[in-house]
Write an enzyme that holds these catalytic residues in place. Sequence first.
Site, PDB file in Angstrom:
ATOM      1  CE1 TYR B  19      37.713   0.123  29.116  1.00  0.00           C
ATOM      2  CE2 TYR B  19      36.284  -1.311  27.794  1.00  0.00           C
ATOM      3  CZ  TYR B  19      36.990  -0.126  27.948  1.00  0.00           C
ATOM      4  OH  TYR B  19      37.001   0.805  26.942  1.00  0.00           O
ATOM      5  CG  ASP B  20      41.930  -5.126  34.184  1.00  0.00           C
ATOM      6  OD1 ASP B  20      41.846  -6.023  33.315  1.00  0.00           O
ATOM      7  OD2 ASP B  20      42.918  -4.384  34.342  1.00  0.00           O
ATOM      8  CB  THR B  21      37.308  -2.467  37.372  1.00  0.00           C
ATOM      9  OG1 THR B  21      38.505  -2.985  37.961  1.00  0.00           O
ATOM     10  CG2 THR B  21      36.309  -2.119  38.458  1.00  0.00           C
TER      11      THR B  21
END
Lengths: 298, 298
Positions: B19-21
Amino acid sequence: MPPQKLSARDDLEALVARYDTFLFDCDGVIWHGSTLVPHVQAALAMLRQRGKRLVFVTNNSATSRRDYAKKFAALGIDAAVDEIFSSAYATAAYLAEVARFPSDKLAYVIGGSGIRSELRDVGIASVGEDDTAPVSLPTLAEIEPNPAVGAVVFGIDYDITYRKLANAHLNIVHNPGCLFIATNDDRTLPGGKYVYPGTGAMLSSLVHSTQRTPLVMGKPNKPMLDCVMQNYHLDPATTCMVGDRLDTDILFGINGGLATLCVLTGVASEADILDPAAPQPTYYIDSLGDLATLAESA
Amino acid sequence: MPPQKLSARDDLEALVARYDTFLFDCDGVIWHGSTLVPHVQAALAMLRQRGKRLVFVTNNSATSRRDYAKKFAALGIDAAVDEIFSSAYATAAYLAEVARFPSDKLAYVIGGSGIRSELRDVGIASVGEDDTAPVSLPTLAEIEPNPAVGAVVFGIDYDITYRKLANAHLNIVHNPGCLFIATNDDRTLPGGKYVYPGTGAMLSSLVHSTQRTPLVMGKPNKPMLDCVMQNYHLDPATTCMVGDRLDTDILFGINGGLATLCVLTGVASEADILDPAAPQPTYYIDSLGDLATLAESA
């Protein structure tokens, strides 16, 4: 059977002959705010002259019966305190007589002086009136249940505060066996040109936060009618409920197995009455004042 | 698929890689009241070091984002104002950007200074704060709708009054097209040892009196998530919502098609998570602080 319209003199005579007791809603039937409905004084006097019992039944919980009697007197209507039955009085009577509220317990009241005064008259002390100090999140935890509270009583309170609601919530949730009673659950409140949030609307906060269902005394609910019938030892077969609202007054009478008379001087119109989906009164009449014609020729 | 418990280092590495966020609920995840959950500082620092975007999403509407940022700073956590997304901010953003609220209209606000300040920041003037004068039945009719009000905004208000509720009611009912928006609808509010009536409970009064359904911005409702996703241009496929409550945080993520991570440092227990009738997170973990182990060996 569809509602029967009473207008001919014989119909009116038959109505009066058939019932010993008439229960009256006030606003929209007897008066509008502070103005009497025409000829109502004479109509009520005629009923008294014929030996009928009159009881004035109101969802109003903000004023005591004594103050309510003063309103009748000011409008020139003869009504004794013990002929007035308010939802505040019904609440006090229920707590004292049905719930046998312990004398060492307190009622936490959200509501006006009417409720506190009726409770005092049956020997129940109330708290909550002074819970008006500001609240903030950091000090919220200072609000705690009061173990001496055995009932939360809810009526219209123009001085409602978050602190009162929080106290009532905690007492209902944390005090084992705490009663939760509302004087009435009217969604709105007429106030002249507009309608305003009523007891039932304000009560929703507490119902939602506690997830508990209160016992609601007032019209159209049965507890108040049970109190009225028991208090005056009335026979449903010879008692007639008179009101202007189908969903409160007329439904209240129907729920109690009474005959009902709807007047057209208040909320309900003839079209409303003739809608078979609405609660159906036994009879309807243009105005309670129409009964005065029976007096004039007496 | 049943929720996957993350405890092995490889599982944690895979989560962070995927996940990036990360969207975070705060109370029960980052802190309890004013106490940090152990190792959370290091866990968040590790995520930042690896280039992750962090957004703190709160239903709290009582304080402004600026004041909320001060709380992070006081607890030694690095968080910029624009990384904080509160229901008050979402409400202001919705009115300004989605509803295109006319500049000559006012918002009638029941709520704290947080809402008023966020509205001011998007150019919307609010009224209602001073409606604290006592009300009585004879003077009720003096309370009238204000035709300049184009939206009623409802959040937690510890200074709630009958006058405020009456004004909000009249504006919603009588002003054509008047918007009705609630920051959130949490039934209760944790306040230390007890829980207290929350925004949703207080809101019930107005919902019941007006018979209107408000647009509710906050978790678990979608409007706030739509605002978050749009504001930060997030891709649902690479965004993970972290929270401690299944019925708000986790449901919020699920409603938005996000992966979800439930921590066990707040409301939900492992048994709650393993109940298939509850909203099911993608993952769960003992504590957000567990991610700090990835930093220690970095």
